[in-house]
Design a protein around this motif. Structure first.
Motif, PDB file in Angstrom:
ATOM      1  N   PHE A 161       0.826  -1.199   0.000  1.00 49.97           N
ATOM      2  CA  PHE A 161       0.000   0.000   0.000  1.00 49.97           C
ATOM      3  C   PHE A 161       0.868   1.261   0.000  1.00 49.97           C
ATOM      4  CE2 PHE A 161      -2.126  -3.402   2.421  1.00 49.97           C
ATOM      5  CZ  PHE A 161      -3.189  -3.645   1.569  1.00 49.97           C
ATOM      6  N   PRO A 162       0.363   2.359  -0.524  1.00 47.16           N
ATOM      7  CA  PRO A 162       1.180   3.566  -0.658  1.00 47.16           C
ATOM      8  C   PRO A 162       1.349   4.381   0.620  1.00 47.16           C
ATOM      9  CG  PRO A 162      -0.973   3.931  -1.639  1.00 47.16           C
ATOM     10  CD  PRO A 162      -0.910   2.466  -1.283  1.00 47.16           C
ATOM     11  N   TYR A 163       0.509   4.183   1.619  1.00 43.52           N
ATOM     12  CA  TYR A 163       0.620   4.928   2.883  1.00 43.52           C
ATOM     13  C   TYR A 163       0.832   6.424   2.636  1.00 43.52           C
ATOM     14  CZ  TYR A 163       0.703   0.698   5.756  1.00 43.52           C
ATOM     15  OH  TYR A 163       0.368  -0.470   6.400  1.00 43.52           O
ATOM     16  N   GLU A 164      -0.048   6.995   1.854  1.00 44.24           N
ATOM     17  CA  GLU A 164       0.110   8.398   1.456  1.00 44.24           C
ATOM     18  C   GLU A 164       0.026   9.355   2.649  1.00 44.24           C
ATOM     19  OE1 GLU A 164      -2.431   9.468  -1.764  1.00 44.24           O
ATOM     20  OE2 GLU A 164      -1.593   7.971  -3.131  1.00 44.24           O
ATOM     21  N   GLU A 165      -0.831   9.053   3.615  1.00 41.83           N
ATOM     22  CA  GLU A 165      -0.973   9.959   4.766  1.00 41.83           C
ATOM     23  C   GLU A 165       0.317  10.049   5.566  1.00 41.83           C
ATOM     24  OE1 GLU A 165      -3.751  10.578   8.774  1.00 41.83           O
ATOM     25  OE2 GLU A 165      -4.290   9.048   7.289  1.00 41.83           O
ATOM     26  N   LEU A 166       0.918   8.914   5.872  1.00 44.09           N
ATOM     27  CA  LEU A 166       2.179   8.912   6.613  1.00 44.09           C
ATOM     28  C   LEU A 166       3.284   9.549   5.795  1.00 44.09           C
ATOM     29  CD1 LEU A 166       4.107   8.159   8.870  1.00 44.09           C
ATOM     30  CD2 LEU A 166       4.120   5.800   8.017  1.00 44.09           C
ATOM     31  N   ARG A 167       3.369   9.236   4.535  1.00 41.55           N
ATOM     32  CA  ARG A 167       4.410   9.826   3.690  1.00 41.55           C
ATOM     33  C   ARG A 167       4.243  11.337   3.576  1.00 41.55           C
ATOM     34  NH1 ARG A 167       3.386   6.804  -1.488  1.00 41.55           N
ATOM     35  NH2 ARG A 167       5.217   7.859  -2.356  1.00 41.55           N
ATOM     36  N   THR A 168       3.007  11.810   3.595  1.00 42.42           N
ATOM     37  CA  THR A 168       2.763  13.254   3.555  1.00 42.42           C
ATOM     38  C   THR A 168       3.269  13.927   4.826  1.00 42.42           C
ATOM     39  OG1 THR A 168       0.844  13.002   2.105  1.00 42.42           O
ATOM     40  CG2 THR A 168       0.982  15.035   3.385  1.00 42.42           C
ATOM     41  N   LYS A 169       3.040  13.298   5.975  1.00 39.24           N
ATOM     42  CA  LYS A 169       3.554  13.849   7.235  1.00 39.24           C
ATOM     43  C   LYS A 169       5.082  13.934   7.202  1.00 39.24           C
ATOM     44  CE  LYS A 169      -0.151  11.833  10.093  1.00 39.24           C
ATOM     45  NZ  LYS A 169      -0.437  10.863  11.187  1.00 39.24           N
ATOM     46  N   LEU A 170       5.721  12.878   6.694  1.00 35.19           N
ATOM     47  CA  LEU A 170       7.175  12.869   6.608  1.00 35.19           C
ATOM     48  C   LEU A 170       7.685  13.905   5.610  1.00 35.19           C
ATOM     49  CD1 LEU A 170       7.703   9.001   6.628  1.00 35.19           C
ATOM     50  CD2 LEU A 170       8.279  10.579   8.486  1.00 35.19           C
ATOM     51  N   ALA A 171       6.947  14.069   4.519  1.00 39.61           N
ATOM     52  CA  ALA A 171       7.335  15.050   3.503  1.00 39.61           C
ATOM     53  C   ALA A 171       7.346  16.460   4.074  1.00 39.61           C
ATOM     54  CB  ALA A 171       6.388  14.960   2.313  1.00 39.61           C
ATOM     55  N   ILE A 172       6.415  16.748   4.972  1.00 37.19           N
ATOM     56  CA  ILE A 172       6.388  18.065   5.612  1.00 37.19           C
ATOM     57  C   ILE A 172       7.613  18.242   6.497  1.00 37.19           C
ATOM     58  CG2 ILE A 172       5.138  19.490   7.288  1.00 37.19           C
ATOM     59  CD1 ILE A 172       2.543  18.211   6.193  1.00 37.19           C
ATOM     60  N   ILE A 173       8.013  17.191   7.192  1.00 34.67           N
ATOM     61  CA  ILE A 173       9.160  17.272   8.099  1.00 34.67           C
ATOM     62  C   ILE A 173      10.455  17.537   7.350  1.00 34.67           C
ATOM     63  CG2 ILE A 173      10.599  15.924   9.694  1.00 34.67           C
ATOM     64  CD1 ILE A 173       8.018  14.568  10.665  1.00 34.67           C
ATOM     65  N   ILE A 174      10.653  16.892   6.180  1.00 37.59           N
ATOM     66  CA  ILE A 174      11.926  17.069   5.463  1.00 37.59           C
ATOM     67  C   ILE A 174      11.777  17.966   4.232  1.00 37.59           C
ATOM     68  CG2 ILE A 174      12.772  14.861   6.325  1.00 37.59           C
ATOM     69  CD1 ILE A 174      12.489  13.753   3.461  1.00 37.59           C
ATOM     70  N   ASN A 175      10.567  18.506   3.994  1.00 38.82           N
ATOM     71  CA  ASN A 175      10.303  19.472   2.932  1.00 38.82           C
ATOM     72  C   ASN A 175      10.488  18.906   1.522  1.00 38.82           C
ATOM     73  OD1 ASN A 175       9.569  21.889   1.698  1.00 38.82           O
ATOM     74  ND2 ASN A 175      11.660  22.713   1.747  1.00 38.82           N
ATOM     75  N   CYS A 176       9.546  18.056   1.136  1.00 34.10           N
ATOM     76  CA  CYS A 176       9.535  17.528  -0.228  1.00 34.10           C
ATOM     77  C   CYS A 176       8.125  17.081  -0.572  1.00 34.10           C
ATOM     78  CB  CYS A 176      10.515  16.362  -0.365  1.00 34.10           C
ATOM     79  SG  CYS A 176      10.073  14.904   0.619  1.00 34.10           S
ATOM     80  N   ASP A 177       7.929  16.555  -1.765  1.00 38.29           N
ATOM     81  CA  ASP A 177       6.663  15.969  -2.182  1.00 38.29           C
ATOM     82  C   ASP A 177       6.590  14.549  -1.620  1.00 38.29           C
ATOM     83  OD1 ASP A 177       4.777  14.424  -3.885  1.00 38.29           O
ATOM     84  OD2 ASP A 177       4.679  16.267  -5.059  1.00 38.29           O
ATOM     85  N   PHE A 178       5.403  14.140  -1.148  1.00 38.52           N
ATOM     86  CA  PHE A 178       5.306  12.809  -0.557  1.00 38.52           C
ATOM     87  C   PHE A 178       5.655  11.709  -1.551  1.00 38.52           C
ATOM     88  CE2 PHE A 178       1.070  12.742  -2.479  1.00 38.52           C
ATOM     89  CZ  PHE A 178       0.872  11.397  -2.785  1.00 38.52           C
ATOM     90  N   ARG A 179       5.467  11.976  -2.857  1.00 36.50           N
ATOM     91  CA  ARG A 179       5.787  10.961  -3.865  1.00 36.50           C
ATOM     92  C   ARG A 179       7.296  10.768  -4.026  1.00 36.50           C
ATOM     93  NH1 ARG A 179       0.960  13.336  -5.790  1.00 36.50           N
ATOM     94  NH2 ARG A 179       2.170  15.171  -6.340  1.00 36.50           N
ATOM     95  N   GLU A 180       8.080  11.637  -3.396  1.00 35.08           N
ATOM     96  CA  GLU A 180       9.534  11.478  -3.403  1.00 35.08           C
ATOM     97  C   GLU A 180      10.024  10.641  -2.219  1.00 35.08           C
ATOM     98  OE1 GLU A 180      11.396  15.455  -5.302  1.00 35.08           O
ATOM     99  OE2 GLU A 180      10.068  15.847  -3.601  1.00 35.08           O
ATOM    100  N   ILE A 181       9.108  10.196  -1.364  1.00 34.06           N
ATOM    101  CA  ILE A 181       9.465   9.451  -0.159  1.00 34.06           C
ATOM    102  C   ILE A 181       9.026   7.994  -0.263  1.00 34.06           C
ATOM    103  CG2 ILE A 181       8.861   9.133   2.279  1.00 34.06           C
ATOM    104  CD1 ILE A 181       9.041  12.064   2.683  1.00 34.06           C
ATOM    105  N   SER A 182       9.921   7.100   0.111  1.00 30.44           N
ATOM    106  CA  SER A 182       9.618   5.677   0.254  1.00 30.44           C
ATOM    107  C   SER A 182       9.762   5.309   1.717  1.00 30.44           C
ATOM    108  CB  SER A 182      10.581   4.822  -0.579  1.00 30.44           C
ATOM    109  OG  SER A 182      10.521   5.157  -1.944  1.00 30.44           O
ATOM    110  N   LEU A 183       8.848   4.488   2.212  1.00 33.08           N
ATOM    111  CA  LEU A 183       8.955   3.946   3.564  1.00 33.08           C
ATOM    112  C   LEU A 183       9.804   2.679   3.493  1.00 33.08           C
ATOM    113  CD1 LEU A 183       5.221   4.312   4.685  1.00 33.08           C
ATOM    114  CD2 LEU A 183       7.094   5.950   4.991  1.00 33.08           C
ATOM    115  N   ILE A 184      10.904   2.675   4.202  1.00 34.45           N
ATOM    116  CA  ILE A 184      11.836   1.551   4.165  1.00 34.45           C
ATOM    117  C   ILE A 184      12.132   1.102   5.589  1.00 34.45           C
ATOM    118  CG2 ILE A 184      12.850   2.227   1.963  1.00 34.45           C
ATOM    119  CD1 ILE A 184      15.160   3.500   3.548  1.00 34.45           C
ATOM    120  N   GLN A 185      12.964   0.082   5.740  1.00 37.08           N
ATOM    121  CA  GLN A 185      13.221  -0.459   7.070  1.00 37.08           C
ATOM    122  C   GLN A 185      14.267   0.331   7.829  1.00 37.08           C
ATOM    123  OE1 GLN A 185      13.339  -4.738   7.338  1.00 37.08           O
ATOM    124  NE2 GLN A 185      14.808  -4.700   8.995  1.00 37.08           N
ATOM    125  N   ASN A 186      15.299   0.795   7.150  1.00 38.14           N
ATOM    126  CA  ASN A 186      16.371   1.523   7.832  1.00 38.14           C
ATOM    127  C   ASN A 186      17.285   2.188   6.809  1.00 38.14           C
ATOM    128  OD1 ASN A 186      18.228  -0.545   6.901  1.00 38.14           O
ATOM    129  ND2 ASN A 186      17.517  -1.821   8.600  1.00 38.14           N
TER     130      ASN A 186
END
Length: 424
Positions: free
Chosen positions: A105-130
């Motif tokens: 699943f894309p987990y867009e809501e969580l990725r959007t929160k992270l995108a705000i923290i590091i200042n980017c588009d959520f589509r530029e973020i992948s959720l990974i293990q480490n």
């Protein structure tokens, strides 16, 4: 036979309860108590109570793993318990409840929160293990050729150099290391050390944003800008960064950035992120291929869709981001900086201490690495635990790495300094 059944039943119950002995799942952990306009000592003491850490013991090893707040543990365990109770009632394809599994699943809501923290588009973020996953996803995804030069530093964590050394061996690339100053107090010396190794064949500069061993905050913006001017791909190891210092990937100008959020953002173990700039991500091959391996609309999702994972972990990850946002980035990061400076200022007053971290406060945050004359790093770690139940981490033979976070106090740092003074 009845006694045997009773014994087995009691044994099974004991095993089930064992992981919860240090955490009361019946306690209601709420973010409401953290909302305030006053960030004084009383407030930070209330923050400390959000962690199920043992009283009388002090954890100073956030650079390895952050303790998870009770609120986060509650959300994570509630999610896992829910699915073990309600498994038959959930149609995971029709989203009739919390997600049964992650990895698809894309987990867009969580990725959007992270995108705000590091200042980017959520589509530029992948959720990974480490962070190690992030380094490998980038390295293995690049189209590298024999003779291409890959540049690290001599102060990398294994999760920052492994993929590049592997690629040098596998593809015939040339692996190089820039020798950084120790301690590093002048940003220009770092820039010069890195670009001294750059040639026309340099294709990748992969360096830490914060050096894991010393806590040095590197001049990454200047390095990335100079690399861009030379057509060099930049990858930043931010394992120690998100949750310790401000991270703005747009301002930094890197091509890729990865981090382990189970360190300073206090997310559950196995919570990481990978950012790849939208202008270059289409050139990165998927390392693990599933349904969305060729998704050109959401590259972040393409790179993170890697099969079944623990959805309860993602629930905890999301809760950790909410915990961070409730306290507020400015207050959270400011408290870490304040405590880090307090420790360093105390260490500077002790004559038998050598500080190996940067003493330039523009290049320092929550990690301080130091040594005490006449005592090894492991022995110093042991002494701090035996005398005051303080737990930093030894690094090599002569140093100790001392991490401070929002759940720590100046009183705990004062006790550390008293132990160090007594060893002179």
């Amino acid at each position: 036979m009845s006694h045997r059944r009773k014994f087995l039943k009691q044994g099974a119950l004991a095993l089930l309860s064992a992981p919860l002995l240090s955490f009361d799942p019946k306690k209601e952990w709420s973010l409401g108590a953290l909302k305030t306009d006053s960030y004084d000592d009383a407030y930070w003491n209330s923050v400390r109570k959000q962690f199920p850490l043992k009283e009388g013991q002090t954890y100073f090893n956030n650079g390895t793993m952050g303790p998870t707040p009770g609120y986060v543990l509650d959300k994570m365990m509630h999610h896992m318990l829910h699915y073990n109770v309600e498994a038959a009632t959930i149609d995971y394809k029709n989203n009739s409840g919390p997600k049964l599994l992650s990895g698809y699943f894309p987990y867009e809501e969580l990725r959007t929160k992270l995108a705000i923290i590091i200042n980017c588009d959520f589509r530029e973020i992948s959720l990974i293990q480490n962070a190690t996953f992030g380094m490998n996803y980038v390295g293995m995804g690049l189209d590298l050729k024999p003779g291409d030069e890959l540049l690290n530093t001599n102060q990398e964590h294994g999760g920052g150099f492994g993929a590049w050394q592997l690629l040098a061996k596998r593809k015939g690339c040339v692996y190089k290391q820039a020798i950084l100053p120790e301690p590093a107090n002048d940003p220009q010396e770092i820039v010069d050390a890195i670009f001294k190794q750059v040639t026309k064949k340099t294709k990748v500069i992969a360096i830490p944003h914060i050096v894991s061993g010393y806590g040095t905050v590197m001049p990454v913006k200047e390095i990335c800008q100079k690399a861009k001017n030379n057509g060099i791909f930049t990858v930043l190891d931010g394992a120690q960064c998100v949750g310790q210092i401000p991270v703005d990937v747009r301002d930094i100008g890197c091509d890729a950035y990865y981090s382990s959020l189970h360190k300073w953002l206090l997310a559950p173990a196995g919570s990481g992120l990978l950012y790849i700039n939208k202008d270059v991500v289409s050139n990165i091959w998927s390392t693990i291929a599933s349904y969305n391996w060729d998704n050109q609309e959401d590259h972040g999702f393409r790179l993170m869709q890697n099969g079944t994972g623990n959805a309860g972990l993602l629930a905890g990850y999301d809760a950790a981001v909410d915990f961070f946002n409730t306290i507020g980035a400015e207050q959270w990061l400011g408290r870490i900086k304040e405590l880090g400076m307090y420790l360093r200022n105390g260490l500077k007053r002790i004559s038998h201490v050598t500080i190996y971290s940067s003493t330039n406060e523009e290049m320092a945050a929550g990690i301080t690495t130091y040594g005490v004359a006449g005592i090894s790093g492991p022995d110093l770690q042991t002494a701090m635990w035996e005398k005051e139940r303080l737990q930093p981490r030894s690094v090599g033979d002569k140093m100790i790495r001392h991490s401070v976070h929002i759940y720590n106090s100046k009183e705990e740092i004062d006790r550390s300094l008293r132990v160090i003074e007594s060893l002179g």
